[in-house]
Design a protein around this motif. Structure first.
Motif, PDB file in Angstrom:
ATOM      1  N   LYS A  22       0.801  -1.222   0.000  1.00 45.55           N
ATOM      2  CA  LYS A  22       0.000   0.000   0.000  1.00 45.55           C
ATOM      3  C   LYS A  22       0.835   1.275   0.000  1.00 45.55           C
ATOM      4  CE  LYS A  22      -4.174   1.830   2.015  1.00 45.55           C
ATOM      5  NZ  LYS A  22      -5.255   1.609   2.942  1.00 45.55           N
ATOM      6  N   TYR A  23       1.979   1.277   0.681  1.00 45.67           N
ATOM      7  CA  TYR A  23       2.745   2.505   0.888  1.00 45.67           C
ATOM      8  C   TYR A  23       4.152   2.464   0.302  1.00 45.67           C
ATOM      9  CZ  TYR A  23      -1.023   3.465   4.155  1.00 45.67           C
ATOM     10  OH  TYR A  23      -2.259   3.667   4.720  1.00 45.67           O
ATOM     11  N   ALA A  24       4.397   1.644  -0.680  1.00 48.37           N
ATOM     12  CA  ALA A  24       5.732   1.544  -1.284  1.00 48.37           C
ATOM     13  C   ALA A  24       6.178   2.867  -1.898  1.00 48.37           C
ATOM     14  CB  ALA A  24       5.753   0.437  -2.328  1.00 48.37           C
ATOM     15  N   LYS A  25       5.219   3.668  -2.364  1.00 50.62           N
ATOM     16  CA  LYS A  25       5.564   4.948  -2.997  1.00 50.62           C
ATOM     17  C   LYS A  25       6.155   5.956  -2.009  1.00 50.62           C
ATOM     18  CE  LYS A  25       0.969   6.687  -2.254  1.00 50.62           C
ATOM     19  NZ  LYS A  25      -0.365   6.479  -2.649  1.00 50.62           N
ATOM     20  N   LEU A  26       5.963   5.745  -0.718  1.00 48.21           N
ATOM     21  CA  LEU A  26       6.501   6.656   0.295  1.00 48.21           C
ATOM     22  C   LEU A  26       7.948   6.353   0.658  1.00 48.21           C
ATOM     23  CD1 LEU A  26       3.499   6.767   2.804  1.00 48.21           C
ATOM     24  CD2 LEU A  26       4.050   8.415   1.010  1.00 48.21           C
ATOM     25  N   LEU A  27       8.427   5.183   0.289  1.00 50.73           N
ATOM     26  CA  LEU A  27       9.756   4.747   0.696  1.00 50.73           C
ATOM     27  C   LEU A  27      10.829   5.318  -0.217  1.00 50.73           C
ATOM     28  CD1 LEU A  27       8.990   1.014   1.484  1.00 50.73           C
ATOM     29  CD2 LEU A  27       8.996   2.954   3.054  1.00 50.73           C
ATOM     30  N   ILE A  28      11.999   5.621   0.357  1.00 54.36           N
ATOM     31  CA  ILE A  28      13.136   6.093  -0.413  1.00 54.36           C
ATOM     32  C   ILE A  28      14.048   4.906  -0.729  1.00 54.36           C
ATOM     33  CG2 ILE A  28      13.017   8.425   0.498  1.00 54.36           C
ATOM     34  CD1 ILE A  28      15.167   7.737   2.491  1.00 54.36           C
ATOM     35  N   ASP A  29      15.123   5.154  -1.456  1.00 52.29           N
ATOM     36  CA  ASP A  29      16.050   4.083  -1.835  1.00 52.29           C
ATOM     37  C   ASP A  29      16.597   3.371  -0.602  1.00 52.29           C
ATOM     38  OD1 ASP A  29      15.691   4.723  -4.471  1.00 52.29           O
ATOM     39  OD2 ASP A  29      17.466   6.016  -4.572  1.00 52.29           O
ATOM     40  N   ASN A  48      13.664   1.342   8.453  1.00 53.12           N
ATOM     41  CA  ASN A  48      15.045   1.312   8.920  1.00 53.12           C
ATOM     42  C   ASN A  48      15.675   2.708   8.930  1.00 53.12           C
ATOM     43  OD1 ASN A  48      14.911   1.313   6.106  1.00 53.12           O
ATOM     44  ND2 ASN A  48      16.857   0.254   5.887  1.00 53.12           N
ATOM     45  N   LYS A  49      14.936   3.754   8.465  1.00 54.70           N
ATOM     46  CA  LYS A  49      15.472   5.110   8.430  1.00 54.70           C
ATOM     47  C   LYS A  49      14.620   6.148   9.145  1.00 54.70           C
ATOM     48  CE  LYS A  49      17.662   4.209   4.048  1.00 54.70           C
ATOM     49  NZ  LYS A  49      18.961   4.700   3.778  1.00 54.70           N
ATOM     50  N   ARG A  50      13.307   5.906   9.293  1.00 50.19           N
ATOM     51  CA  ARG A  50      12.434   6.942   9.838  1.00 50.19           C
ATOM     52  C   ARG A  50      11.117   6.363  10.340  1.00 50.19           C
ATOM     53  NH1 ARG A  50       9.878   9.486   4.374  1.00 50.19           N
ATOM     54  NH2 ARG A  50      10.023   7.581   3.186  1.00 50.19           N
ATOM     55  N   LEU A  51      10.322   7.240  10.922  1.00 56.59           N
ATOM     56  CA  LEU A  51       8.965   6.926  11.345  1.00 56.59           C
ATOM     57  C   LEU A  51       8.025   7.642  10.387  1.00 56.59           C
ATOM     58  CD1 LEU A  51       6.785   5.957  13.391  1.00 56.59           C
ATOM     59  CD2 LEU A  51       7.284   8.027  14.703  1.00 56.59           C
ATOM     60  N   ILE A  52       7.077   6.923   9.809  1.00 55.22           N
ATOM     61  CA  ILE A  52       6.114   7.494   8.882  1.00 55.22           C
ATOM     62  C   ILE A  52       4.733   7.391   9.513  1.00 55.22           C
ATOM     63  CG2 ILE A  52       5.061   7.356   6.595  1.00 55.22           C
ATOM     64  CD1 ILE A  52       7.642   5.995   5.639  1.00 55.22           C
ATOM     65  N   LEU A  53       4.039   8.543   9.617  1.00 56.16           N
ATOM     66  CA  LEU A  53       2.690   8.593  10.157  1.00 56.16           C
ATOM     67  C   LEU A  53       1.724   8.921   9.032  1.00 56.16           C
ATOM     68  CD1 LEU A  53       3.530  10.799  13.252  1.00 56.16           C
ATOM     69  CD2 LEU A  53       3.321   8.330  13.201  1.00 56.16           C
ATOM     70  N   PRO A  70      12.588  11.534  10.522  1.00 56.81           N
ATOM     71  CA  PRO A  70      13.855  10.788  10.547  1.00 56.81           C
ATOM     72  C   PRO A  70      14.265  10.495  11.996  1.00 56.81           C
ATOM     73  CG  PRO A  70      14.003  12.693   9.109  1.00 56.81           C
ATOM     74  CD  PRO A  70      12.716  12.819   9.866  1.00 56.81           C
ATOM     75  N   PHE A  71      14.837   9.331  12.208  1.00 52.46           N
ATOM     76  CA  PHE A  71      15.208   8.940  13.567  1.00 52.46           C
ATOM     77  C   PHE A  71      16.188   9.913  14.215  1.00 52.46           C
ATOM     78  CE2 PHE A  71      14.080   4.413  12.283  1.00 52.46           C
ATOM     79  CZ  PHE A  71      12.868   4.471  12.933  1.00 52.46           C
ATOM     80  N   LYS A  72      17.045  10.548  13.427  1.00 58.47           N
ATOM     81  CA  LYS A  72      18.015  11.481  14.003  1.00 58.47           C
ATOM     82  C   LYS A  72      17.342  12.723  14.588  1.00 58.47           C
ATOM     83  CE  LYS A  72      19.018  13.884   9.717  1.00 58.47           C
ATOM     84  NZ  LYS A  72      20.030  14.316   8.794  1.00 58.47           N
ATOM     85  N   ASN A  73      16.098  13.007  14.182  1.00 57.61           N
ATOM     86  CA  ASN A  73      15.381  14.168  14.694  1.00 57.61           C
ATOM     87  C   ASN A  73      14.510  13.863  15.903  1.00 57.61           C
ATOM     88  OD1 ASN A  73      16.521  15.514  12.601  1.00 57.61           O
ATOM     89  ND2 ASN A  73      14.669  15.715  11.402  1.00 57.61           N
ATOM     90  N   ILE A  74      14.397  12.607  16.280  1.00 64.04           N
ATOM     91  CA  ILE A  74      13.622  12.231  17.463  1.00 64.04           C
ATOM     92  C   ILE A  74      14.548  12.308  18.663  1.00 64.04           C
ATOM     93  CG2 ILE A  74      12.284  10.408  18.576  1.00 64.04           C
ATOM     94  CD1 ILE A  74      11.523   9.431  15.762  1.00 64.04           C
ATOM     95  N   SER A  75      14.242  13.247  19.572  1.00 65.02           N
ATOM     96  CA  SER A  75      15.158  13.476  20.689  1.00 65.02           C
ATOM     97  C   SER A  75      14.714  12.794  21.975  1.00 65.02           C
ATOM     98  CB  SER A  75      15.327  14.977  20.937  1.00 65.02           C
ATOM     99  OG  SER A  75      14.088  15.552  21.263  1.00 65.02           O
TER     100      SER A  75
END
Length: 89
Positions: A22-29, A48-53, A70-75
């Motif tokens: 259903k959501y393959a179009k949202l994924l990056i390389d 493996n790179k981020r949280l998508i809501l 992106p996980f790096k922005n979750i503090s």
């Protein structure tokens, strides 16, 4: 018990294969969905790179809001455990 869990605010797990369809179009390389949950119509996915809501709004569901964190922005995060007389216990 699935409907009761949703009414109480408990999300149910969705298979990554179903979410990929259903959501393959949202994924990056080189991104893969690791874990996903649904609550009524809304979906949240851990890749493996981020949280998508995915927030599906309105009665018809024609308005959809996508958020990418992106996980790096979750503090910080929080965790709540169940109490003695909690319905989830």
């Amino acid at each position: 018990m699935g409907l009761l869990n949703k009414i109480l605010g408990n999300a149910s797990e969705v298979s990554s294969e179903k979410l990929n369809q259903k959501y393959a179009k949202l994924l990056i390389d080189d991104e893969q969905i690791e874990l996903g949950f649904t609550l009524f119509r809304d979906v949240f996915m851990f890749t493996n790179k981020r949280l998508i809501l995915v927030d599906i709004q309105g009665l018809t569901g024609s308005k959809i809001e996508y958020k990418s964190l992106p996980f790096k922005n979750i503090s910080r995060f929080s965790l709540e455990t169940s109490g003695t007389f909690d319905l989830d216990a």
